[in-house]
Motif scaffolding. Structure first.
Motif, PDB file in Angstrom:
ATOM      1  N   PRO A 259       0.772  -1.380   0.041  1.00 51.39           N
ATOM      2  CA  PRO A 259      -0.207  -0.005   0.000  1.00 51.39           C
ATOM      3  C   PRO A 259       1.013   1.133  -0.146  1.00 51.39           C
ATOM      4  O   PRO A 259       1.797   1.300   0.657  1.00 51.39           O
ATOM      5  N   LYS A 260       0.469   2.369  -0.748  1.00 49.69           N
ATOM      6  CA  LYS A 260       1.131   3.492  -0.899  1.00 49.69           C
ATOM      7  C   LYS A 260       1.023   4.337   0.340  1.00 49.69           C
ATOM      8  O   LYS A 260      -0.065   4.427   0.917  1.00 49.69           O
ATOM      9  N   VAL A 261       2.186   4.878   0.975  1.00 51.60           N
ATOM     10  CA  VAL A 261       2.264   5.772   2.118  1.00 51.60           C
ATOM     11  C   VAL A 261       2.789   7.103   1.631  1.00 51.60           C
ATOM     12  O   VAL A 261       4.014   7.217   1.714  1.00 51.60           O
ATOM     13  N   PRO A 262       1.957   8.131   1.177  1.00 52.90           N
ATOM     14  CA  PRO A 262       2.588   9.200   0.786  1.00 52.90           C
ATOM     15  C   PRO A 262       3.558  10.008   1.772  1.00 52.90           C
ATOM     16  O   PRO A 262       3.412  10.073   2.919  1.00 52.90           O
ATOM     17  N   GLY A 263       4.529  10.738   1.118  1.00 50.83           N
ATOM     18  CA  GLY A 263       5.422  11.319   2.365  1.00 50.83           C
ATOM     19  C   GLY A 263       6.431  10.716   2.991  1.00 50.83           C
ATOM     20  O   GLY A 263       7.368  11.085   3.733  1.00 50.83           O
ATOM     21  N   ARG A 264       6.273   9.228   2.576  1.00 53.19           N
ATOM     22  CA  ARG A 264       7.352   8.481   3.697  1.00 53.19           C
ATOM     23  C   ARG A 264       8.307   7.714   2.664  1.00 53.19           C
ATOM     24  O   ARG A 264       8.064   7.657   1.212  1.00 53.19           O
ATOM     25  N   PRO A 265       9.531   7.300   3.149  1.00 51.19           N
ATOM     26  CA  PRO A 265      10.603   6.500   2.095  1.00 51.19           C
ATOM     27  C   PRO A 265      10.203   5.554   1.653  1.00 51.19           C
ATOM     28  O   PRO A 265       9.201   4.783   2.116  1.00 51.19           O
ATOM     29  N   THR A 266      10.583   4.920   0.333  1.00 51.67           N
ATOM     30  CA  THR A 266      10.323   3.700  -0.135  1.00 51.67           C
ATOM     31  C   THR A 266      11.447   2.897  -0.327  1.00 51.67           C
ATOM     32  O   THR A 266      12.591   3.177  -0.528  1.00 51.67           O
ATOM     33  N   VAL A 267      11.183   1.711   0.450  1.00 50.62           N
ATOM     34  CA  VAL A 267      12.457   0.570   0.483  1.00 50.62           C
ATOM     35  C   VAL A 267      12.168  -0.465  -0.367  1.00 50.62           C
ATOM     36  O   VAL A 267      10.873  -0.974  -0.413  1.00 50.62           O
ATOM     37  N   LEU A 268      13.100  -0.766  -1.157  1.00 49.46           N
ATOM     38  CA  LEU A 268      12.862  -2.147  -2.007  1.00 49.46           C
ATOM     39  C   LEU A 268      13.862  -3.337  -1.537  1.00 49.46           C
ATOM     40  O   LEU A 268      15.042  -3.195  -1.271  1.00 49.46           O
ATOM     41  N   ILE A 269      13.351  -4.389  -1.235  1.00 51.39           N
ATOM     42  CA  ILE A 269      13.872  -5.390  -0.460  1.00 51.39           C
ATOM     43  C   ILE A 269      14.161  -6.572  -1.599  1.00 51.39           C
ATOM     44  O   ILE A 269      13.035  -7.067  -2.371  1.00 51.39           O
ATOM     45  N   TYR A 270      15.284  -6.510  -1.714  1.00 54.45           N
ATOM     46  CA  TYR A 270      15.900  -7.565  -2.688  1.00 54.45           C
ATOM     47  C   TYR A 270      16.442  -9.167  -2.156  1.00 54.45           C
ATOM     48  O   TYR A 270      16.716  -9.146  -1.207  1.00 54.45           O
ATOM     49  N   GLY A 271      16.091 -10.174  -2.969  1.00 52.97           N
ATOM     50  CA  GLY A 271      16.617 -11.346  -2.603  1.00 52.97           C
ATOM     51  C   GLY A 271      16.504 -12.453  -3.762  1.00 52.97           C
ATOM     52  O   GLY A 271      16.134 -11.815  -4.884  1.00 52.97           O
ATOM     53  N   HIS A 272      17.184 -13.477  -3.635  1.00 49.12           N
ATOM     54  CA  HIS A 272      17.146 -14.411  -4.930  1.00 49.12           C
ATOM     55  C   HIS A 272      16.674 -15.874  -4.347  1.00 49.12           C
ATOM     56  O   HIS A 272      16.820 -16.257  -3.243  1.00 49.12           O
ATOM     57  N   TYR A 273      15.601 -16.222  -4.919  1.00 46.58           N
ATOM     58  CA  TYR A 273      14.892 -17.323  -4.385  1.00 46.58           C
ATOM     59  C   TYR A 273      15.546 -18.805  -4.877  1.00 46.58           C
ATOM     60  O   TYR A 273      15.099 -20.059  -5.065  1.00 46.58           O
ATOM     61  N   ASP A 274      16.597 -18.440  -6.285  1.00 46.80           N
ATOM     62  CA  ASP A 274      17.256 -19.812  -6.778  1.00 46.80           C
ATOM     63  C   ASP A 274      18.254 -20.075  -5.923  1.00 46.80           C
ATOM     64  O   ASP A 274      18.694 -19.372  -4.829  1.00 46.80           O
ATOM     65  N   VAL A 275      18.629 -21.318  -5.766  1.00 43.89           N
ATOM     66  CA  VAL A 275      19.626 -21.907  -4.967  1.00 43.89           C
ATOM     67  C   VAL A 275      20.837 -22.697  -5.910  1.00 43.89           C
ATOM     68  O   VAL A 275      20.665 -22.731  -7.129  1.00 43.89           O
ATOM     69  N   GLN A 276      21.825 -23.245  -5.084  1.00 41.81           N
ATOM     70  CA  GLN A 276      22.842 -23.669  -5.829  1.00 41.81           C
ATOM     71  C   GLN A 276      22.671 -25.427  -5.710  1.00 41.81           C
ATOM     72  O   GLN A 276      21.746 -25.793  -5.372  1.00 41.81           O
ATOM     73  N   PRO A 277      23.322 -26.034  -6.813  1.00 42.42           N
ATOM     74  CA  PRO A 277      23.180 -27.451  -6.943  1.00 42.42           C
ATOM     75  C   PRO A 277      23.623 -27.931  -5.644  1.00 42.42           C
ATOM     76  O   PRO A 277      24.228 -27.552  -4.884  1.00 42.42           O
ATOM     77  N   VAL A 278      23.119 -29.549  -5.468  1.00 38.32           N
ATOM     78  CA  VAL A 278      23.166 -29.867  -3.971  1.00 38.32           C
ATOM     79  C   VAL A 278      24.552 -30.903  -4.055  1.00 38.32           C
ATOM     80  O   VAL A 278      24.661 -31.328  -3.102  1.00 38.32           O
ATOM     81  N   ASP A 279      25.040 -31.371  -5.137  1.00 44.14           N
ATOM     82  CA  ASP A 279      26.336 -31.991  -5.045  1.00 44.14           C
ATOM     83  C   ASP A 279      27.175 -31.628  -4.376  1.00 44.14           C
ATOM     84  O   ASP A 279      27.730 -30.656  -4.153  1.00 44.14           O
ATOM     85  N   PRO A 280      28.244 -32.584  -3.626  1.00 42.61           N
ATOM     86  CA  PRO A 280      27.861 -34.190  -3.794  1.00 42.61           C
ATOM     87  C   PRO A 280      26.738 -34.587  -2.671  1.00 42.61           C
ATOM     88  O   PRO A 280      26.828 -34.231  -1.494  1.00 42.61           O
ATOM     89  N   LEU A 281      25.725 -35.148  -3.123  1.00 33.52           N
ATOM     90  CA  LEU A 281      24.521 -35.421  -2.494  1.00 33.52           C
ATOM     91  C   LEU A 281      24.707 -36.450  -1.459  1.00 33.52           C
ATOM     92  O   LEU A 281      24.068 -36.254  -0.371  1.00 33.52           O
ATOM     93  N   ASP A 282      25.851 -37.462  -1.459  1.00 34.30           N
ATOM     94  CA  ASP A 282      26.150 -38.591  -0.413  1.00 34.30           C
ATOM     95  C   ASP A 282      26.758 -37.716   1.071  1.00 34.30           C
ATOM     96  O   ASP A 282      26.834 -38.402   1.881  1.00 34.30           O
ATOM     97  N   GLU A 283      26.956 -36.476   0.515  1.00 33.23           N
ATOM     98  CA  GLU A 283      27.579 -35.845   1.858  1.00 33.23           C
ATOM     99  C   GLU A 283      26.563 -34.955   2.718  1.00 33.23           C
ATOM    100  O   GLU A 283      26.801 -34.570   3.969  1.00 33.23           O
ATOM    101  N   TRP A 284      25.260 -35.159   2.220  1.00 30.51           N
ATOM    102  CA  TRP A 284      24.147 -34.521   3.034  1.00 30.51           C
ATOM    103  C   TRP A 284      23.668 -35.402   4.074  1.00 30.51           C
ATOM    104  O   TRP A 284      23.696 -36.614   3.711  1.00 30.51           O
ATOM    105  N   LYS A 285      23.547 -35.168   5.373  1.00 28.38           N
ATOM    106  CA  LYS A 285      22.770 -35.861   6.437  1.00 28.38           C
ATOM    107  C   LYS A 285      21.397 -35.981   6.259  1.00 28.38           C
ATOM    108  O   LYS A 285      20.741 -36.918   7.286  1.00 28.38           O
ATOM    109  N   SER A 286      20.660 -35.214   5.354  1.00 26.77           N
ATOM    110  CA  SER A 286      19.390 -35.241   5.236  1.00 26.77           C
ATOM    111  C   SER A 286      18.841 -34.603   3.869  1.00 26.77           C
ATOM    112  O   SER A 286      19.868 -33.854   3.340  1.00 26.77           O
TER     113      SER A 286
END
Length: 447
Positions: free
Chosen positions: A60-87
């Protein structure tokens, strides 16, 4: 739904951007984010790119107040080597008060902390927010954010803001909040030394024909002097000295002494550049590192040859005052000068990203520091981040704003490795920090 339930649902998507087999999972994860943000009353949309989608949402717009843009990335790295994961990396599991899953610290845990911080603050404020909030989540960070620049150019007006918040950086320790005000850039090259047309018998031709592997070793050895400094002429041109306050602060950072860092990475001792601590080298000194090299026979037993070629992959971490393209020029001149005429040098230029530095005393930065102190109960440490985040310089160049780099990733989080993790307590602290941050940023007076 409980905080952890929402985070674990997010983590179950195998949104591996580097592998085509997971393209639909990346897209499904973006859809999930759109649904979540829409349920909060945000106008959310998934935008297609030539590779993976970008999710953008506006509250929702809030006139007269700062605007913050929150950035992130939802992609992830490959999981190899899989046999080293405990779960299972995509079936989140709590062990010893830590949540284990691929992406939990890079970067889905941080994304969810900010989303829930906004959602809970809205609930506390009767469905409103004290400032303007936008989100941008990309699905290509782990493959170089290849389409982000063009996307920001095209959607510059939609993403207009006063400051960006990014929680894709590190914390010094779990109970020591950390604000990063700088990032090193990265410059990549590859060199290939070409010798004979094919591998040669080392008994018949050895001693007469230059060995490309030997030449490569000499070239690599020429890159540093005995003090650990990069020995490429002009490499340090424009590099400013560290400020006294930086050296004083970093010298007292908990868990970042030379001995601490050595224990963390599993070596006997560090070998930092003469005149600098390991922490100073990690945060703010330029580097030249050999990332990979190869030549000749690598199988079992012996094969007596002179290899026909040898290669090395090199990256330099750059700091403010250095230009990545110029560093590539200097490296090429250095290697060509030292390459003997008996072999040929192939020089390949690769990716370049720009170093970033902002003012830790700006009004938005001070507000972030106040929020960190309020939520963690101790004053934050101000550091520069040793790694590179290409999106930060894109925000500066295209949107014209600085970024607040507020880390929630611990040194032992094992990002990019098996058994990636985040303490549950830290995730919950991140949600509270996000609420404090928004309240503090809302009080900044716009010029």
């Amino acid at each position: 739904m409980k905080r952890l339930d929402q985070l674990t649902a997010f983590l179950r998507f195998p949104s591996i951007s580097a592998q085509n087999v997971h393209a639909s999972d990346v897209s499904d994860c973006a859809d999930w984010l759109v649904d979540k943000l829409s349920s909060m009353g945000f106008a959310a949309r998934k935008y297609a790119t030539p590779l993976h989608p970008v999710v953008v949402a506006e509250g929702p717009k809030v006139p007269g107040r700062p605007t913050v843009l929150i950035y992130g990335h939802y992609d992830v790295q490959p999981v190899d080597p899989l046999d080293e994961w405990k779960s299972d990396p995509f079936e989140p599991e709590i062990r010893g008060e830590r949540l284990y899953a691929r992406g939990v610290s890079d970067d889905k845990g941080e994304i969810m902390a900010h989303i829930l911080g906004v959602e809970e603050l809205m609930a506390q404020e009767g469905g409103t927010l004290p400032l303007n909030v936008k989100f941008i989540f990309e699905g290509e960070e782990e493959v170089g954010s290849v389409n982000l620049s063009a996307f920001l150019q095209e959607h510059r007006d939609e993403l207009a803001c006063d400051v960006v918040v990014v929680s894709d950086t590190g914390m010094v320790a779990q109970n020591l909040p950390t604000l990063s005000y700088g990032l090193r850039g990265v410059t990549g090259v590859e060199i290939v030394v070409h010798g004979p047309e094919a591998d040669l018998h080392s008994g018949i031709f050895g001693g007469a024909v230059s060995n490309p592997a030997t030449v490569l070793c000499h070239l690599i050895d020429s890159c540093h002097d005995a003090d650990g400094r990069v020995a490429v002429e002009g490499f340090y041109d424009g590099v400013a000295a560290l400020e006294n306050w930086e050296r004083n602060m970093w010298g007292n950072v908990q868990g970042m002494s030379n001995a601490d860092i050595a224990r963390l990475v599993g070596v006997e001792t560090l070998m930092p550049e003469t005149g600098y601590t390991g922490t100073e080298c990690i945060y703010a000194r330029p580097t030249l590192e050999i990332n990979g090299l190869g030549s000749g026979y690598q199988g079992e037993g012996s094969k007596t040859i002179i290899p026909s070629s040898a290669f090395a992959k090199i990256t330099c971490r750059t700091v403010p005052g250095q230009d990545g393209a110029r560093i590539q020029d200097l490296l090429e001149a250095h290697f060509r000068r030292l390459t003997p005429p008996s072999v040929k040098l192939e020089f390949r230029r690769q990716h370049v990203s720009t170093p970033y530095l902002c003012d830790p005393k700006s009004s938005f930065s001070r507000a972030a520091q106040e929020a960190l102190e309020e939520s963690f109960g101790v004053k934050p440490v101000l550091v520069r981040e040793g790694g590179s985040i290409g999106s930060i310089t894109e925000f500066k160049d295209i949107l014209g704003v600085d970024s607040l780099l507020i880390g929630l990733c611990l040194p032992d989080a094992r990002i990019h490795s098996p058994n990636e993790n985040m303490p549950v307590e830290l995730f919950n602290k991140g949600v509270e920090m996000s609420k404090c941050l928004l309240r503090r940023l809302a009080q900044v007076q716009l010029s």
